[in-house]
Structures are given as structure tokens and as C-alpha cells.
Design a protein around this motif. Sequence first.
Motif, mmCIF file in Angstrom:
data_model
loop_
_atom_site.group_PDB
_atom_site.id
_atom_site.type_symbol
_atom_site.label_atom_id
_atom_site.label_comp_id
_atom_site.label_asym_id
_atom_site.label_seq_id
_atom_site.Cartn_x
_atom_site.Cartn_y
_atom_site.Cartn_z
ATOM 1 N N HIS A 398 0.830 -1.206 0.000
ATOM 2 C CA HIS A 398 0.000 0.000 0.000
ATOM 3 C C HIS A 398 0.867 1.260 0.000
ATOM 4 C CE1 HIS A 398 -3.259 -2.711 1.979
ATOM 5 N NE2 HIS A 398 -3.189 -2.882 0.672
ATOM 6 N N MET A 399 2.022 1.187 0.607
ATOM 7 C CA MET A 399 2.949 2.318 0.567
ATOM 8 C C MET A 399 3.503 2.512 -0.851
ATOM 9 S SD MET A 399 3.016 3.738 3.546
ATOM 10 C CE MET A 399 1.236 3.396 3.443
ATOM 11 N N LEU A 400 3.794 1.403 -1.543
ATOM 12 C CA LEU A 400 4.248 1.506 -2.935
ATOM 13 C C LEU A 400 3.168 2.164 -3.793
ATOM 14 C CD1 LEU A 400 6.023 -1.095 -5.152
ATOM 15 C CD2 LEU A 400 3.805 -0.229 -5.872
ATOM 16 N N GLU A 401 1.919 1.753 -3.580
ATOM 17 C CA GLU A 401 0.821 2.308 -4.357
ATOM 18 C C GLU A 401 0.685 3.813 -4.111
ATOM 19 O OE1 GLU A 401 -2.425 -0.070 -3.049
ATOM 20 O OE2 GLU A 401 -1.697 -1.903 -4.017
ATOM 21 N N ALA A 402 0.835 4.235 -2.846
ATOM 22 C CA ALA A 402 0.747 5.661 -2.521
ATOM 23 C C ALA A 402 1.928 6.425 -3.115
ATOM 24 C CB ALA A 402 0.698 5.846 -1.004
ATOM 25 N N ASP A 403 3.100 5.822 -3.081
ATOM 26 C CA ASP A 403 4.304 6.470 -3.608
ATOM 27 C C ASP A 403 4.204 6.660 -5.117
ATOM 28 O OD1 ASP A 403 6.920 7.566 -3.310
ATOM 29 O OD2 ASP A 403 7.779 5.684 -4.025
ATOM 30 N N MET A 420 6.464 4.412 6.655
ATOM 31 C CA MET A 420 7.183 3.147 6.839
ATOM 32 C C MET A 420 7.946 3.155 8.159
ATOM 33 S SD MET A 420 6.852 0.926 4.214
ATOM 34 C CE MET A 420 8.369 -0.031 4.109
ATOM 35 N N MET A 421 8.640 4.255 8.442
ATOM 36 C CA MET A 421 9.413 4.360 9.692
ATOM 37 C C MET A 421 8.502 4.235 10.907
ATOM 38 S SD MET A 421 11.991 7.508 8.805
ATOM 39 C CE MET A 421 12.635 7.717 7.140
ATOM 40 N N LYS A 422 7.348 4.889 10.840
ATOM 41 C CA LYS A 422 6.412 4.848 11.973
ATOM 42 C C LYS A 422 5.846 3.451 12.153
ATOM 43 C CE LYS A 422 2.189 6.988 13.766
ATOM 44 N NZ LYS A 422 1.119 7.992 13.517
ATOM 45 N N HIS A 423 5.475 2.809 11.038
ATOM 46 C CA HIS A 423 4.882 1.478 11.116
ATOM 47 C C HIS A 423 5.835 0.476 11.752
ATOM 48 C CE1 HIS A 423 2.416 -1.978 9.947
ATOM 49 N NE2 HIS A 423 3.530 -2.551 9.499
ATOM 50 N N TYR A 424 7.091 0.534 11.344
ATOM 51 C CA TYR A 424 8.077 -0.424 11.853
ATOM 52 C C TYR A 424 8.796 0.081 13.107
ATOM 53 C CZ TYR A 424 7.345 -3.245 7.712
ATOM 54 O OH TYR A 424 6.785 -4.050 6.741
ATOM 55 N N ASN A 425 8.424 1.288 13.539
ATOM 56 C CA ASN A 425 8.957 1.836 14.791
ATOM 57 C C ASN A 425 10.489 1.853 14.785
ATOM 58 O OD1 ASN A 425 8.747 2.936 17.385
ATOM 59 N ND2 ASN A 425 8.813 0.931 18.376
ATOM 60 N N VAL A 426 11.065 2.385 13.709
ATOM 61 C CA VAL A 426 12.524 2.443 13.576
ATOM 62 C C VAL A 426 12.979 3.898 13.594
ATOM 63 C CG1 VAL A 426 12.757 0.261 12.361
ATOM 64 C CG2 VAL A 426 12.359 2.352 11.046
ATOM 65 N N SER A 427 14.192 4.093 14.032
ATOM 66 C CA SER A 427 14.780 5.433 14.076
ATOM 67 C C SER A 427 16.282 5.312 13.875
ATOM 68 C CB SER A 427 14.470 6.115 15.421
ATOM 69 O OG SER A 427 14.975 5.340 16.496
#
Length: 567
Positions: A398-403, A420-427
Amino acid sequence: MPIARSTHVARPVTQAMLVALLLSLTILTSACGGNAQTQQQASQDKTQLDLLTAHAQTIGVPATLLSPILIQEQQLSSTGAPFSLFSDQPATDYYSKLANQYAKLLGQTQELITTTTDQYQLQAQNDLQVLQQALSRRSSQHIGNVQPFSDSYNNEQLLFSSAKYPKDFALVSQEAQKAIDALGLMGATYSQLTTFKTTINQMQKAHIDVTAMLAQYQSDMQDFNNATKSSEFQKLGNLIDAQYQQAVVNSIEALPYVGAAKLGEFKTQVMLLKTYGLDASVYQKLYNADQALMNKARTIQDFLAFSSRIDADMASMHNDLIQGASTYLIGALDREARAWGKAHLYHDKTDGQSYILDAGYTLPGIGFWLNRELGWTYTPQDFQAVVDEENNEFFNLHMLEADYSDTTPYNQPHATDFQMMKHYNVSGQIIVVSFVEQAMRVYQNGKLVKAFYVTTGRVERPSLPGHWTVQDRKSPTEFKSTDPPGTPFYYPPTPIKYGILYHWGGFFFHDAWWRATFGPGTQFPHTDAGGTDFSNNNGSHGCINMQTQDAAWLYANTDWNTQILNY
């Protein structure tokens, strides 16, 4: 004086006989000994073999694999050189053959060490990949305390980076598996807590006193957030079951609400089984019987009998449910990706053909690896882990489709990157790769640092979408094709200056010095600006290709802790 004369004559004869005897012994000794140099070679080869097999045991080559070699060596050691009265050639031939046999075993031992090390290294890479994915799932769900697992993963990456021998890689696998098991039980225990909380909420709406249950739930949540070991999650799960039953026993008013919750959960599972295309008739009959039993329940004993039965019935379908889900979702992901891809085709002017932009989400892409993971899946927790991965891949799609609809330049921050960063909780330091843009963006603490055009995998062998971490770093290295010469995807051994492995099985970020053109459309058939040949007229084999100077920057400015988001 005749006697004296006779003794004087016999003495020289006796001396002659002694000399002849000594000469014969010398000849015999020389004859049975064989060539000294050949004996020495055999002895040296045996000593080298003994040292190498001892080394193999020390570095962790399993005894079961070494055993055939050790048995052959013992058999050789128990033999002796043949005896020959007049020639040492048989003994020389024996030692020559012995030396050859020891040398052969020496080569077999070295090959065993190499293959065992490679196998253990590959297994450790796979286990680290599975751990990273399990950690990613829990991070995206925002449940439990994942920091200890994240610290453990980082430590195991460091162990892997310095690992040299099979025992080193085995230790990485062992520690990774412990964390994987604990993360799996974290999810199962959280489901128990969710059911417990739902029941409390239902009882609360009915104005039933749930003070004690709320206190237990809050205590359980605290224990849950502190748990880091499989044994701790198992203990908490057993405690929740006991609390649940005790709460019901202490309040007959709770029976209808708890019973309704259990029946509702069972009905949902039966419907899901039908959705997955499996025969749910047996479980439908069990549900109907349980519903009838609940409707007749009037006492605590009636409810406990119902509760025990419905728990057993739901448990009996659990494996079918998650196995069905894991298999169904792989196909569903492929169907959704192909449907969107066909509605948004890329028309290639080079060959006049049209291609889907989201091949990484189809069965030849991530579907292949999810199916492969299913082949190694045995426990309910394993199947649930695959289901979690598949749901994450739907999000990535769905992120690819939005991009695709985003007109932001490739070298500027994109909204989908941050989602993507928020979904996977990465920093921290993050590499983001957009398949539709054929672009890489590198972020540091949420700020865009660098952006590059890249070339990802061709339609037949697409790059893999998902949340990954660094599995290995090699500079320099050499890539060797796993396809045999003469087949469409074979390539000759290729020197690489900078390689960062993002998924086990050979998926790298690396310099592609044979390409001059990167960016949109280069994952499909195209003409390269530097001159087109078999190596640069299409996308990669799943790696993410970069210009040499870009790959050099990436290698120098990232490390083992860098997070990777491909979509």
C-alpha cells in the motif's frame, strides 16, 4: 697336539659365519624398511591429518561429520608394511599409498571444515534474518518491551561480524533462536491479555464488579512488559488462565458475558477458516454443540464444563487456522499486487512490452521466500509469525501504491518513507528504497542525508520489499552465480568493491561498475548509456545496484545497525 691344531683351524670358520649372518640381517632389515623418504612423507601426512582433525573438533565441526574420516584414519594406522626378503619395493609402495591416502583424508577434512563453516554461516544469517523480522513485527505492533531483544539482536550482529568458525556461527544461531522463541510467545501471551481485557470491559458495561480483575490485569501487563524469556511468557500465560477461571468462579453474573465472548471468538475463527478455503464443517458442528451447551448453562459447574470444552475445540482448530491463514495470505498478496500492477503498467519503449511495477510482492518475489519459510514452519507460533510478516507486506504494498502517485522529486523526503518508519517503529540511520522510483534515500534521525538513483531486480527476480537490517558487509568480495553456465541468469565470477547484504540468499546493496544508467525503468529491459550487453540491459537478480561512488559512500557511512526499508 692334534687337538690343539684342530681348534686353531675352526676359529676363522666361525668368524666368517658370524660375518655372513650379520650381513644377512643387514640386508633383511634394509629390504623390509622401504624408502626412508616415503616413510617420512607418510608420517608427516598422518601428523598433519591428526592436527587438522583435532582443529576441526576444536572449532565446532560436528563429531558425526568427522567420524567417517577418523574411522578411515584408524584403519590405516592399524596396518603395517609388508615383509620382503630381498626387496624393499613392496614396503616403499605401501608407504607411498599410505601417504596418498592420508593426503586424501587431509583434503576431505579441509573441505569438510569449509563446507561446515559455510553452512553454519548461512544458518546464522537466516536465524538473524528471522529474529530481525520477529523484532520488526513486535515493534510495529507496539506491544511488550522489545528493547532487550533489540539489544540482543545488535549484540548477535557483532558476534556474527567477528565469527570465524562453525562454533561461532552456531552460538549466534543458538542465541537468535532463544530470542525468536520468546518473541513468538510474547505475541501469544498478548492475545491472552487482550481476551482477558475484553472480558473485563464486557463485565464492566454490565455493572459487574471487576476491581480484582482489573488489578490482576494491570499486574499482568507489568509482568508482560518486563518479560524477556520464553519461560517468563509461559509462566505469565498460565497465570492469566488461572486468573480468568478464578474470576468467573467468583461471579456467576459473569457467565453470560464470558460465554458470549468465547462463542464470538470461536465463530470468528470458523468464518476465517472458510475464507482461507478450508473445510470448516467439523468446526462448525463443534461450535453449534458448544453454543447449545452454553445456552443450557445455569451453574458454575455448567459453565466450567462449557469453558473447558470450547477451549479444547478452539485449540483443536488453531493449527488449521494459522496454517490456512499463512498459505492464503501469500496468494492474496500475489493477487492484489498483480491486480494493481496490471492497472498501472510500465510501458517499456525498448522492447515494446508492458511490465508490472510491484513484482517484488508477487510469488517470484517475497512470495517465494514466504513459501520457503512455511516449509520450515512447525509450531503455531511459527505459522503466526509468517502471518504477521504477510500482513506487513500488505502494508508495504500500500505504501508503494501511494508512492506511485506522489510527485515529490526522488531526492526529497517522501511521506511514505515516514509512514514506513512509523509502522516499523525504527529510528536512527535508515536506508529507504522506492521500487517505483528506483531511488534510495538515506535518513539520519528523520533527516534526509543522501539520495541516489539505483537499479533493482528485474521482473523475474525482483528485489525484496520489507523491513530488513544489515546481515553482512564485504569489501571487497566476489559474486559467483548460483545458476549454471549456459542458463539465462548465469553470470561469470564478478569482483565487487562494496557489498551490504540485506537478506540472506545473496540480496546485496552493491556497486555495479558495469552499468552507466540507473533510475526509473532500469529494472526493465533498457539501453545502457555506457554500451549495452547481457549484464546491463535489464534489472538485477534481486540485488540493489548502485554507481560505484554511491556504493562507496553508503558502505563508509553505514554500519551493522543501519535499518533498511524497501517498498
